[in-house]
Design an enzyme around this catalytic site. Structure first.
Site, PDB file in Angstrom:
ATOM      1  N   SER A 144      -5.594   5.540  13.478  1.00 10.58           N
ATOM      2  CA  SER A 144      -5.833   6.620  12.513  1.00 10.58           C
ATOM      3  C   SER A 144      -7.238   7.196  12.693  1.00 10.58           C
ATOM      4  O   SER A 144      -8.163   6.475  13.104  1.00 10.58           O
ATOM      5  CB  SER A 144      -5.717   6.068  11.092  1.00 10.58           C
ATOM      6  N   TYR A 157      -7.854  -0.069   5.001  1.00 11.77           N
ATOM      7  CA  TYR A 157      -7.060   0.729   5.948  1.00 11.77           C
ATOM      8  C   TYR A 157      -7.934   1.159   7.132  1.00 11.77           C
ATOM      9  O   TYR A 157      -7.575   0.954   8.292  1.00 11.77           O
ATOM     10  CB  TYR A 157      -6.472   1.950   5.220  1.00 11.77           C
TER      11      TYR A 157
HETATM   12  N1  LIG Z   1       1.021   9.970   7.860  1.00 10.42           N
HETATM   13  C1  LIG Z   1      -0.270  10.094   8.122  1.00 10.42           C
HETATM   14  O1  LIG Z   1      -0.953  11.001   7.613  1.00 10.42           O
HETATM   15  C2  LIG Z   1      -0.959   9.140   9.069  1.00 10.42           C
HETATM   16  C3  LIG Z   1      -2.254   9.437   9.489  1.00 10.42           C
HETATM   17  C4  LIG Z   1      -2.897   8.567  10.382  1.00 10.42           C
HETATM   18  C5  LIG Z   1      -2.246   7.434  10.820  1.00 10.42           C
HETATM   19  N2  LIG Z   1      -0.992   7.162  10.385  1.00 10.42           N
HETATM   20  C6  LIG Z   1      -0.352   5.926  10.862  1.00 10.42           C
HETATM   21  O2  LIG Z   1       0.893   6.233  11.472  1.00 10.42           O
HETATM   22  C7  LIG Z   1       1.811   5.162  11.270  1.00 10.42           C
HETATM   23  C8  LIG Z   1       3.095   5.689  10.644  1.00 10.42           C
HETATM   24  O3  LIG Z   1       2.756   6.346   9.438  1.00 10.42           O
HETATM   25  P1  LIG Z   1       3.855   7.200   8.605  1.00 10.42           P
HETATM   26  O4  LIG Z   1       3.093   8.136   7.755  1.00 10.42           O
HETATM   27  O5  LIG Z   1       4.897   7.705   9.522  1.00 10.42           O
HETATM   28  O6  LIG Z   1       4.452   6.030   7.666  1.00 10.42           O
HETATM   29  P2  LIG Z   1       5.622   6.073   6.584  1.00 10.42           P
HETATM   30  O7  LIG Z   1       6.317   7.391   6.576  1.00 10.42           O
HETATM   31  O8  LIG Z   1       5.048   5.535   5.324  1.00 10.42           O
HETATM   32  O9  LIG Z   1       6.639   4.964   7.188  1.00 10.42           O
HETATM   33  C9  LIG Z   1       6.185   3.650   7.345  1.00 10.42           C
HETATM   34  C10 LIG Z   1       7.167   2.905   8.217  1.00 10.42           C
HETATM   35  O10 LIG Z   1       6.639   1.582   8.433  1.00 10.42           O
HETATM   36  C11 LIG Z   1       7.646   0.635   8.039  1.00 10.42           C
HETATM   37  N3  LIG Z   1       6.979  -0.579   7.592  1.00 10.42           N
HETATM   38  C12 LIG Z   1       5.969  -0.720   6.688  1.00 10.42           C
HETATM   39  N4  LIG Z   1       5.662  -2.019   6.561  1.00 10.42           N
HETATM   40  C13 LIG Z   1       6.497  -2.716   7.388  1.00 10.42           C
HETATM   41  C14 LIG Z   1       6.693  -4.090   7.676  1.00 10.42           C
HETATM   42  N5  LIG Z   1       5.962  -5.038   7.085  1.00 10.42           N
HETATM   43  N6  LIG Z   1       7.661  -4.423   8.578  1.00 10.42           N
HETATM   44  C15 LIG Z   1       8.413  -3.479   9.204  1.00 10.42           C
HETATM   45  N7  LIG Z   1       8.260  -2.154   8.963  1.00 10.42           N
HETATM   46  C16 LIG Z   1       7.330  -1.792   8.065  1.00 10.42           C
HETATM   47  C17 LIG Z   1       8.462   1.336   6.969  1.00 10.42           C
HETATM   48  O11 LIG Z   1       9.744   0.705   6.817  1.00 10.42           O
HETATM   49  P3  LIG Z   1      10.646   0.971   5.478  1.00 10.42           P
HETATM   50  O12 LIG Z   1      11.165   2.383   5.621  1.00 10.42           O
HETATM   51  O13 LIG Z   1      11.724  -0.027   5.537  1.00 10.42           O
HETATM   52  O14 LIG Z   1       9.726   0.812   4.306  1.00 10.42           O
HETATM   53  C18 LIG Z   1       8.531   2.736   7.599  1.00 10.42           C
HETATM   54  O15 LIG Z   1       9.500   2.763   8.614  1.00 10.42           O
HETATM   55  C19 LIG Z   1       1.069   4.140  10.389  1.00 10.42           C
HETATM   56  O16 LIG Z   1       0.534   3.129  11.190  1.00 10.42           O
HETATM   57  C20 LIG Z   1      -0.027   4.963   9.745  1.00 10.42           C
HETATM   58  O17 LIG Z   1      -1.149   4.178   9.398  1.00 10.42           O
HETATM   59  C21 LIG Z   1      -0.334   7.985   9.522  1.00 10.42           C
END
Ligand SMILES: NC(=O)c1ccc[n+]([C@@H]2O[C@H](COP(=O)([O-])OP(=O)(O)OC[C@H]3O[C@@H](n4cnc5c(N)ncnc54)[C@H](OP(=O)(O)O)[C@@H]3O)[C@@H](O)[C@H]2O)c1
Length: 252
Positions: A144, A157
């Protein structure tokens, strides 16, 4: 970049960036394993939308140490080998130091590190064991922008993602002789549920102003960088961190 019959495991693939990444790999001919924690409905929808055949769902809570070994074992049993691991699953918890009690503070640190760092480290371990037996592979870790610019409302985080970067670079050096390449993609705010849940309308407006593009990233734009690092052509880019943040935070 094509991935015909390559076998790809993506954690947190039920929604958001993980889902977009799964779709992108499947469109390029890969066989995709979709890991998720609990949201069966979202996972089933993603699974059904994937183009091509031979994909598989893997419901496992990777924050549990034993589940990481089981996940890689299940994957290899199903697909025969692991070509690419994408450590994408992540969580973020608000815990501002000037307003939370100590219990909340420690809970946020423990939970965040269990998923964002320890799960990724443990999966790297088991994936590397599997890849060393088959001649190599690629690992892409999703970090991130917060690792670099600070996260005052979610310090665990930011710290977990900075540690993920450091771990990835250490492993890139250690695993290169085994033909295992390790890269990082560091998105800025991306239009997913995680972003939507944590933002008030005012915060959203402020955030859009951070990038000269005046918008957030789309999950597909992050997926594109992940596919690049997972490609054979990116082998010599091992150890790199690709920013996908719309020039909102430029590090030197
Ligand atoms: N969105 C942003 O703005 C952003 C910015 C920078 C970095 N990121 C990074 O990008 C990645 C994805 O983010 P996102 O926004 O796409 O996330 P998201 O929409 O919140 O989805 C999170 C995913 O992770 C899964 N998950 C969470 N905890 C888990 C565990 N203990 N075991 C297995 N699966 C787990 C969830 O499964 P369930 O559906 O079953 O809950 C879901 O599939 C993350 O690492 C985040 O830190 C995101």
């Amino acid at each position: 970049m094509d991935f015909p019959n390559k076998t790809i495991l993506i954690t947190g693939a039920s929604r958001g960036i993980g889902k977009a990444t799964a779709m992108a790999f499947a469109e390029k001919g890969a066989k995709v394993g979709l890991n998720y924690r609990s949201n069966d409905e979202a996972a089933e929808i993603t699974f059904k939308e994937l183009p091509g055949e031979g994909h598989q769902l893997f419901k496992r809570d990777i924050s549990q140490k034993s589940e990481t070994e089981a996940l890689i074992n299940d994957f290899v049993k199903e697909f025969g080998r692991l070509d690419v691991l994408v450590n994408n699953a992540g969580i973020s918890i608000f815990h501002e130091i000037d307003s939370v009690d100590f219990e909340h503070w420690t809970h946020a640190w423990e939970k965040t590190f269990e998923t964002n760092l320890f799960a990724a480290a443990n999966l790297c371990y088991w994936a590397a064991q599997a890849m060393m037996k088959t001649g190599g592979g690629h690992i892409v870790n999703v970090s991130s922008r917060g690792a670099f610019r600070g996260e005052p409302t979610k310090p665990a985080y930011g710290a977990s993602k900075a540690a993920l970067n450091a771990m990835s670079q250490s492993l890139a050096k250690k695993l290169a002789p085994h033909n295992i390449y390790v890269g990082v993609v560091a998105p800025g705010f991306t239009e997913t549920e995680m972003a939507a849940k944590t933002l008030t309308p005012e915060e959203r407006e402020n955030l859009l102003r951070e990038s000269p593009f005046k918008r957030m990233a789309q999950p597909e734009e992050v997926a594109h960088a992940i596919l690049f690092l997972a490609s054979d052509e990116a082998a010599y880019s091992s150890g790199t961190i690709i920013d996908v943040n719309g020039a909102s935070y430029l590090r030197s």
